[in-house]
Motif scaffolding. Structure first.
Motif, mmCIF file in Angstrom:
data_model
loop_
_atom_site.group_PDB
_atom_site.id
_atom_site.type_symbol
_atom_site.label_atom_id
_atom_site.label_comp_id
_atom_site.label_asym_id
_atom_site.label_seq_id
_atom_site.Cartn_x
_atom_site.Cartn_y
_atom_site.Cartn_z
ATOM 1 N N SER A 179 -6.739 4.807 2.425
ATOM 2 C CA SER A 179 -7.009 6.153 2.949
ATOM 3 C C SER A 179 -6.421 6.333 4.341
ATOM 4 C CB SER A 179 -8.520 6.418 2.980
ATOM 5 O OG SER A 179 -9.188 5.467 3.788
ATOM 6 N N GLN A 180 -6.416 5.276 5.123
ATOM 7 C CA GLN A 180 -5.803 5.317 6.455
ATOM 8 C C GLN A 180 -4.309 5.616 6.357
ATOM 9 O OE1 GLN A 180 -6.693 1.832 8.918
ATOM 10 N NE2 GLN A 180 -4.613 1.875 9.727
ATOM 11 N N MET A 181 -3.693 5.198 5.245
ATOM 12 C CA MET A 181 -2.262 5.417 5.040
ATOM 13 C C MET A 181 -1.965 6.721 4.310
ATOM 14 S SD MET A 181 -0.901 2.861 6.511
ATOM 15 C CE MET A 181 0.748 3.102 5.932
ATOM 16 N N GLY A 182 -2.990 7.521 4.037
ATOM 17 C CA GLY A 182 -2.782 8.830 3.429
ATOM 18 C C GLY A 182 -3.146 8.922 1.965
ATOM 19 N N GLY A 183 -3.663 7.845 1.376
ATOM 20 C CA GLY A 183 -4.066 7.874 -0.026
ATOM 21 C C GLY A 183 -5.541 8.176 -0.184
ATOM 22 N N GLN A 184 -6.020 8.148 -1.429
ATOM 23 C CA GLN A 184 -7.443 8.321 -1.712
ATOM 24 C C GLN A 184 -8.208 7.064 -1.280
ATOM 25 O OE1 GLN A 184 -8.822 11.112 -3.037
ATOM 26 N NE2 GLN A 184 -6.854 12.168 -3.267
ATOM 27 N N GLU A 185 -9.516 7.211 -1.055
ATOM 28 C CA GLU A 185 -10.351 6.055 -0.748
ATOM 29 C C GLU A 185 -10.206 5.023 -1.874
ATOM 30 O OE1 GLU A 185 -12.288 5.155 1.702
ATOM 31 O OE2 GLU A 185 -12.230 6.937 2.983
ATOM 32 N N THR A 186 -9.768 3.814 -1.514
ATOM 33 C CA THR A 186 -9.505 2.779 -2.513
ATOM 34 C C THR A 186 -9.924 1.421 -1.963
ATOM 35 O OG1 THR A 186 -7.566 4.011 -3.310
ATOM 36 C CG2 THR A 186 -7.744 1.701 -3.959
ATOM 37 N N PRO A 187 -10.926 0.781 -2.553
ATOM 38 C CA PRO A 187 -11.255 -0.576 -2.110
ATOM 39 C C PRO A 187 -10.113 -1.527 -2.408
ATOM 40 C CG PRO A 187 -12.445 -0.038 -4.124
ATOM 41 C CD PRO A 187 -11.766 1.225 -3.680
ATOM 42 N N ALA A 188 -9.934 -2.530 -1.552
ATOM 43 C CA ALA A 188 -8.798 -3.447 -1.718
ATOM 44 C C ALA A 188 -9.117 -4.798 -1.098
ATOM 45 C CB ALA A 188 -7.548 -2.858 -1.083
ATOM 46 N N CYS A 189 -8.495 -5.823 -1.644
ATOM 47 C CA CYS A 189 -8.700 -7.188 -1.153
ATOM 48 C C CYS A 189 -7.445 -7.990 -1.463
ATOM 49 C CB CYS A 189 -9.917 -7.803 -1.848
ATOM 50 S SG CYS A 189 -10.508 -9.360 -1.148
ATOM 51 N N GLY A 190 -7.108 -8.951 -0.615
ATOM 52 C CA GLY A 190 -5.911 -9.736 -0.883
ATOM 53 C C GLY A 190 -5.765 -10.916 0.051
ATOM 54 N N VAL A 249 0.837 -1.202 0.000
ATOM 55 C CA VAL A 249 0.000 0.000 0.000
ATOM 56 C C VAL A 249 0.870 1.249 0.000
ATOM 57 C CG1 VAL A 249 -1.652 1.337 1.377
ATOM 58 C CG2 VAL A 249 -1.977 -1.129 1.072
ATOM 59 N N ARG A 250 1.908 1.267 0.805
ATOM 60 C CA ARG A 250 2.815 2.418 0.825
ATOM 61 C C ARG A 250 3.396 2.688 -0.549
ATOM 62 N NH1 ARG A 250 7.474 2.506 -0.940
ATOM 63 N NH2 ARG A 250 8.056 0.587 0.149
ATOM 64 N N ALA A 251 3.843 1.639 -1.228
ATOM 65 C CA ALA A 251 4.415 1.788 -2.566
ATOM 66 C C ALA A 251 3.372 2.288 -3.562
ATOM 67 C CB ALA A 251 5.006 0.462 -3.034
ATOM 68 N N GLY A 252 2.156 1.771 -3.453
ATOM 69 C CA GLY A 252 1.099 2.192 -4.367
ATOM 70 C C GLY A 252 0.750 3.658 -4.229
ATOM 71 N N ILE A 253 0.695 4.137 -2.982
ATOM 72 C CA ILE A 253 0.424 5.557 -2.737
ATOM 73 C C ILE A 253 1.594 6.401 -3.231
ATOM 74 C CG2 ILE A 253 0.056 7.294 -0.941
ATOM 75 C CD1 ILE A 253 -1.316 5.089 0.720
ATOM 76 N N GLU A 254 2.798 5.998 -2.877
ATOM 77 C CA GLU A 254 3.994 6.777 -3.209
ATOM 78 C C GLU A 254 4.181 6.931 -4.718
ATOM 79 O OE1 GLU A 254 8.839 6.456 -2.435
ATOM 80 O OE2 GLU A 254 7.444 5.444 -1.080
ATOM 81 N N HIS A 255 3.821 5.907 -5.483
ATOM 82 C CA HIS A 255 4.075 5.918 -6.924
ATOM 83 C C HIS A 255 2.808 6.129 -7.761
ATOM 84 C CE1 HIS A 255 8.223 4.745 -6.201
ATOM 85 N NE2 HIS A 255 7.782 3.823 -5.372
ATOM 86 N N PHE A 309 10.280 -15.905 7.952
ATOM 87 C CA PHE A 309 9.439 -16.800 7.169
ATOM 88 C C PHE A 309 9.170 -16.127 5.824
ATOM 89 C CE2 PHE A 309 6.888 -14.006 9.718
ATOM 90 C CZ PHE A 309 5.816 -13.617 8.912
ATOM 91 N N HIS A 310 8.668 -16.902 4.878
ATOM 92 C CA HIS A 310 8.499 -16.402 3.518
ATOM 93 C C HIS A 310 7.028 -16.450 3.127
ATOM 94 C CE1 HIS A 310 12.705 -17.552 3.870
ATOM 95 N NE2 HIS A 310 12.965 -16.729 2.871
ATOM 96 N N GLN A 311 6.585 -15.387 2.530
ATOM 97 C CA GLN A 311 5.183 -15.287 2.121
ATOM 98 C C GLN A 311 5.066 -14.969 0.637
ATOM 99 O OE1 GLN A 311 3.108 -12.326 4.440
ATOM 100 N NE2 GLN A 311 2.433 -13.812 5.956
ATOM 101 N N VAL A 312 3.954 -15.394 0.071
ATOM 102 C CA VAL A 312 3.471 -14.853 -1.194
ATOM 103 C C VAL A 312 2.204 -14.088 -0.869
ATOM 104 C CG1 VAL A 312 2.428 -15.393 -3.423
ATOM 105 C CG2 VAL A 312 4.440 -16.641 -2.663
ATOM 106 N N GLY A 313 2.130 -12.843 -1.312
ATOM 107 C CA GLY A 313 0.944 -12.029 -1.114
ATOM 108 C C GLY A 313 0.349 -11.649 -2.459
ATOM 109 N N VAL A 314 -0.976 -11.659 -2.536
ATOM 110 C CA VAL A 314 -1.690 -11.322 -3.765
ATOM 111 C C VAL A 314 -2.717 -10.254 -3.410
ATOM 112 C CG1 VAL A 314 -3.031 -12.219 -5.705
ATOM 113 C CG2 VAL A 314 -1.388 -13.709 -4.538
ATOM 114 N N GLU A 315 -2.696 -9.107 -4.101
ATOM 115 C CA GLU A 315 -3.532 -7.963 -3.724
ATOM 116 C C GLU A 315 -4.223 -7.395 -4.955
ATOM 117 O OE1 GLU A 315 -3.292 -7.501 -0.483
ATOM 118 O OE2 GLU A 315 -1.232 -7.937 0.129
ATOM 119 N N ALA A 316 -5.464 -6.931 -4.770
ATOM 120 C CA ALA A 316 -6.212 -6.262 -5.847
ATOM 121 C C ALA A 316 -6.750 -4.945 -5.289
ATOM 122 C CB ALA A 316 -7.359 -7.140 -6.331
ATOM 123 N N PHE A 317 -6.530 -3.854 -6.021
ATOM 124 C CA PHE A 317 -6.923 -2.516 -5.583
ATOM 125 C C PHE A 317 -7.870 -1.882 -6.593
ATOM 126 C CE2 PHE A 317 -2.796 -3.369 -3.701
ATOM 127 C CZ PHE A 317 -2.961 -2.955 -2.385
#
Length: 424
Positions: A292-303, A89-95, A125-133
């Motif tokens: 939006s909590q992180m300072g971006g526009q209101e954006t629905p998200a799921c992952g 989320v931080r990267a998405g807002i920043e860029h 530990f190692h994770q794979v994360g999958v996110e949709a915004f």
């Protein structure tokens, strides 16, 4: 003699004989997500501590007890990432990836939590994360669950069940939160100490307690579904209908709340009974308010995120084939001239047959020693080139997995064509 240095407790080496399984799992995941048109994002391992306080929640166990946090030389508080969504989320807002856009992205890498190490739970530990915004409708929730279900199918995993719940909106959950505080306060003396600490800070976490006495009280607590807002109810019903249409079985678990503060509406876990207490291999849900909590526009998200170590452990438990990367061929070289010719021959074969897995003997050794090395490598066949074969313009071809099949002699000029037909 100096004391040998060992790895940090809860952080493990992945040895060469183990890495083949990791590569197979990573490759399967990567190819599957490409088929769904998800693109990879890579974020730093170290972030400012404030990122996780704001995203994960200051009163969560992760932030309060488990993060690796330190001050850098400039006096800034930094942390090793304990999970991947906050960085994403931080990267998405920043860029500028989110505003008026849909993004389907994924990531993989190490995460760090200072927990008590046990089977299936490590400090690195190692994770794979999958996110949709940018998608508010339940069809993206269904797609993410379908991706995970298809992964279990392609890995050959069995006996994995899907548990599903809705947490509603923050407003409806706030009403439910007060009802929970009122209910648990009436049973205060019977709660364990951890539940008492969570009573006013995060009472929903009491619902997934493992403490036997508190578990009995939690089982009789008011149900969150009785306090869901109409929109969340409709969203959840539509999701369930989609899963049923796709033939993905699920079980509604009204006590499923997840451990991170940012979830809203859909939450889900994939669970197995074959790994003991660490039975969750994949978990996720919707977090519409986080951007939006992180300072971006209101954006629905799921992952969702899944633990690589637990998946590999389950694959091993269920004796799934891990597609080891043993060589197809081991080139045995006997004699100075054969060794000099062999390395050139090997490069020629790798150029002409780019998918061929070929290991060349190095360091000399007798034919017997080299054949032992070939056997240990797991190669299917050995190519044997000595001074006699070199003089005759031939090479020996010996099956390694079946002793009953005898070695044959092939012309060097025809070797590439023969191998192409053999390994095509």
């Amino acid at each position: 003699m100096a004391k040998t240095i060992q790895s940090i407790r809860g952080m493990h080496d992945i040895l060469p004989e183990q890495s083949a399984a990791w590569q197979y799992l990573e490759s399967t995941v990567r190819q599957l997500l490409a088929r769904y048109s998800y693109r990879e994002i890579r974020t730093p391992i170290v972030e400012v501590t404030e990122l996780f306080k704001r995203a994960v929640g200051e009163v969560t166990d992760i932030v309060e007890k488990e993060m690796y946090t330190f001050e850098d030389r400039n006096g800034e508080s930094l942390s090793l990432r304990p999970e991947g969504t906050a960085s994403c989320v931080r990267a998405g807002i920043e860029h500028g990836l989110f505003y008026n856009q849909q993004q389907r992205i994924w990531y993989t890498g190490p995460m760090f939590r200072h927990e008590r190490p046990q089977k299936g739970r490590y400090r690195q530990f190692h994770q794979v994360g999958v996110e949709a915004f940018g998608i508010a409708s339940p069809d993206i929730d269904a797609e993410l669950i379908a991706i995970s279900a298809r992964l279990w199918q392609e890995l050959g995993l069995k006996n994995v069940r899907l548990e599903l719940n809705s947490l509603g909106t923050p407003a409806s959950r706030a009403v439910y939160r007060e009802k929970l505080i009122e209910y648990f306060s009436a049973h205060l003396d019977a709660l364990d100490e951890e539940a008492k600490q969570r009573l006013h800070s995060n009472p929903l976490r009491i619902l997934d307690t493992k403490h036997p006495a508190t578990r009995l009280i939690a089982d009789a607590a008011p149900s969150l579904h009785d306090y869901l807002d109409p929109e969340s109810k409709q969203h959840f019903e539509q999701l369930c209908n989609m899963l049923e249409a796709m033939g993905i079985p699920y079980r509604i678990n009204p006590r499923l709340v997840r451990g991170l503060d940012y979830y809203s509406r859909t939450v889900f876990e994939w669970i197995t009974e074959e790994l003991g207490s660490q039975g969750t291999i994949c978990a996720g849900g919707r977090y519409d308010g986080l951007v939006s909590q992180m300072g971006g526009q209101e954006t629905p998200a799921c992952g969702f995120a899944m633990g690589m170590e637990r998946l590999l452990e389950l694959m091993q438990t269920q004796e799934q084939t891990l597609n080891a990367v043993a060589p197809d061929l081991y080139l045995v070289l006997a004699g100075e001239h054969a060794s000099a010719t062999g390395i050139v021959l090997a490069e020629k074969l790798r150029t002409e047959l780019p998918k061929l897995k070929l290991q060349v003997n190095a360091g000399g050794g007798s034919i017997k020693t080299q054949m032992k090395r070939a056997d240990k490598s797991g190669a299917r066949y050995a190519l044997i080139l000595g001074e006699q074969e070199l003089a005759a313009g031939t090479i020996g071809f010996k099956p390694m997995q079946d002793a009953a099949i005898e070695q044959v002699s092939l012309k060097l000029t025809e070797l590439s064509h023969y191998l192409a037909s053999k390994f095509n």
